[in-house]
Design an enzyme around this catalytic site. Structure first.
Site, short mmCIF file in Angstrom:
data_model
loop_
_atom_site.label_atom_id
_atom_site.label_comp_id
_atom_site.label_asym_id
_atom_site.label_seq_id
_atom_site.Cartn_x
_atom_site.Cartn_y
_atom_site.Cartn_z
N LYS A 1 0.81 -1.23 0.00
CA LYS A 1 0.00 0.00 0.00
C LYS A 1 0.84 1.28 0.00
O LYS A 1 0.36 2.33 -0.41
CB LYS A 1 -0.96 0.01 1.20
CG LYS A 1 -2.09 -1.01 1.10
CD LYS A 1 -3.29 -0.41 0.45
CE LYS A 1 -4.57 -1.22 0.40
NZ LYS A 1 -4.66 -2.55 0.93
N SER B 1 0.86 -9.92 -0.62
CA SER B 1 0.55 -8.48 -0.58
C SER B 1 0.86 -7.80 0.75
O SER B 1 1.01 -6.58 0.78
CB SER B 1 -0.92 -8.26 -0.97
OG SER B 1 -1.76 -9.08 -0.19
C1 LIG Z 1 -5.40 -3.57 0.48
C2 LIG Z 1 -4.86 -4.94 0.45
C3 LIG Z 1 -5.19 -5.82 -0.60
C4 LIG Z 1 -6.20 -5.52 -1.69
O1 LIG Z 1 -5.93 -4.36 -2.41
P1 LIG Z 1 -7.08 -3.63 -3.25
O2 LIG Z 1 -6.39 -2.54 -3.96
O3 LIG Z 1 -8.11 -3.15 -2.27
O4 LIG Z 1 -7.66 -4.67 -4.16
C5 LIG Z 1 -4.59 -7.07 -0.62
N1 LIG Z 1 -3.73 -7.44 0.34
C6 LIG Z 1 -3.39 -6.64 1.37
C7 LIG Z 1 -2.42 -7.13 2.38
C8 LIG Z 1 -3.93 -5.35 1.45
O5 LIG Z 1 -3.59 -4.57 2.47
#
Ligand SMILES: *Cc1c(COP(=O)(O)O)cnc(C)c1O
Length: 323
Positions: free
Chosen positions: A53, A306
């Site tokens: 993010k 992510s």
């Molecule tokens: C925000 C987030 C997502 C998903 O991202 P989007 O842009 O909302 O689709 C996936 N994994 C993690 C760890 C996140 O913080």
């Protein structure tokens, strides 16, 4: 017309260079033999602030004219985006306010405060928080940084996709955990406009599959109930700007169970010594559960990990449930 193009992702990369890590892309033999595909993990759990993010937050906040930034920044977030906005704001010396869900992760709250932002709590659904943030931004002249539905945020998240296609020859598919679709819309734009032969899949828990439902319906469709352990992607509806990009560039949406997610999280920790939060393990879960189509057997497939922000107490619960 798409909300963003490859050029926007390249511009975002220039804007945020030096502020973020170029994260590792690692091959796992164990996960490959378990899944039948050549598994590569893109480690955004090792990114600054513990998730991807920060890419979108820096891209947006660094694009503001200083006089706008100095009036202050506001956002709504279940945690990771809030941490990223707090961190990116502090890098520029701007004050930040973060609206979290009631009952949100105390570890994330502590980290947001640690980055110097002010915390507010509101509701449990993302749309309630987003409308409060928009209202406060109008009333107080603060700049709202949306978690996904914004061109600069989307382009920033897409920089992870550039790194993947640059770092791995012969990549067949990229799997992306999907909530409001900021991450996947950015990555799909970067990957498809660089190399259209690479498949891009979004992955959701089956109890929070609003993008999958919308993708099959051909229009944005809201879910009434969200039920998943993956707290980073409890989104009721895909974004207005992001969803058309998903329709244009994403090959398909895949679904996994919470048990698949917990098993993937555990395997990464046990076998690779990598800590993912449940949401971060959703992409690997699709490879291990058989949700990924068979034509990718033996091929090079990237699971985007992510994020890695999980409280140790919750990790213990996750590991206990994964037995
Ligand atoms: C925000 C987030 C997502 C998903 O991202 P989007 O842009 O909302 O689709 C996936 N994994 C993690 C760890 C996140 O913080």
């Amino acid at each position: 017309m798409s909300a963003i193009a490859l050029k926007d992702v390249l511009d975002a990369r220039e804007r945020i260079a030096g502020a973020i890590h170029r994260t590792p892309l690692v091959h796992s033999e164990t996960l490959s033999s378990l899944s039948g595909v050549q598994v590569y993990l893109k480690l955004e759990n090792l990114q600054k602030t513990g998730s991807f993010k920060i890419r979108g937050a820096c891209s947006k906040i660094f694009s503001l004219p200083p006089e706008e930034g100095r009036r202050g920044i506001i956002t709504a977030s279940s945690g990771n985006h809030g941490q990223a906005v707090a961190y990116a704001s502090r890098m520029r010396g701007y004050s930040a306010t973060v609206i979290m869900p009631e009952g949100g992760s105390p570890v994330k709250a502590a980290s947001i405060k640690g980055y110097g932002a002010e915390l507010l709590y509101c509701g449990t659904k993302s749309d309630e928080r987003i409308s409060l943030a928009r209202r406060m931004s109008e009333e107080r002249g603060l700049t709202f940084v949306p978690p996904y539905d914004d061109e600069f945020v989307m382009a920033g998240q897409g920089t992870a996709g550039l790194e993947i296609v640059e770092d791995l020859d012969g990549v067949s598919a990229v799997l992306v955990p999907t909530g409001g679709c900021g991450l996947i819309s950015g990555i799909a734009t970067a990957v498809k406009e660089k190399n259209p032969s690479v498949a891009v899949f979004g992955v959701e828990p089956d109890g929070s599959d609003s993008t999958g439902i919308s993708f099959r319906a051909g229009r944005r469709t809201a879910l009434r109930d969200i039920n998943t352990i993956a707290d980073g992607i409890r989104t009721t509806i895909p974004g207005e700007l992001t969803f058309p990009v998903v329709q244009r560039y994403v090959d398909d949406m895949l679904a996994v169970t919470d048990d698949d997610v917990l098993r993937a999280q555990r395997l990464m920790l046990e076998r690779c010594k990598l800590l993912a939060e449940p949401t971060g393990a959703v992409s690997l879960a699709a490879m291990l559960s058989g949700a990924l189509p068979d034509r990718f057997k033996g091929k090079r497939v990237v699971a985007l990990v992510s994020g890695g922000n999980v409280a140790m107490m919750r990790l213990a619960e996750c590991l206990a449930r994964s037995c």
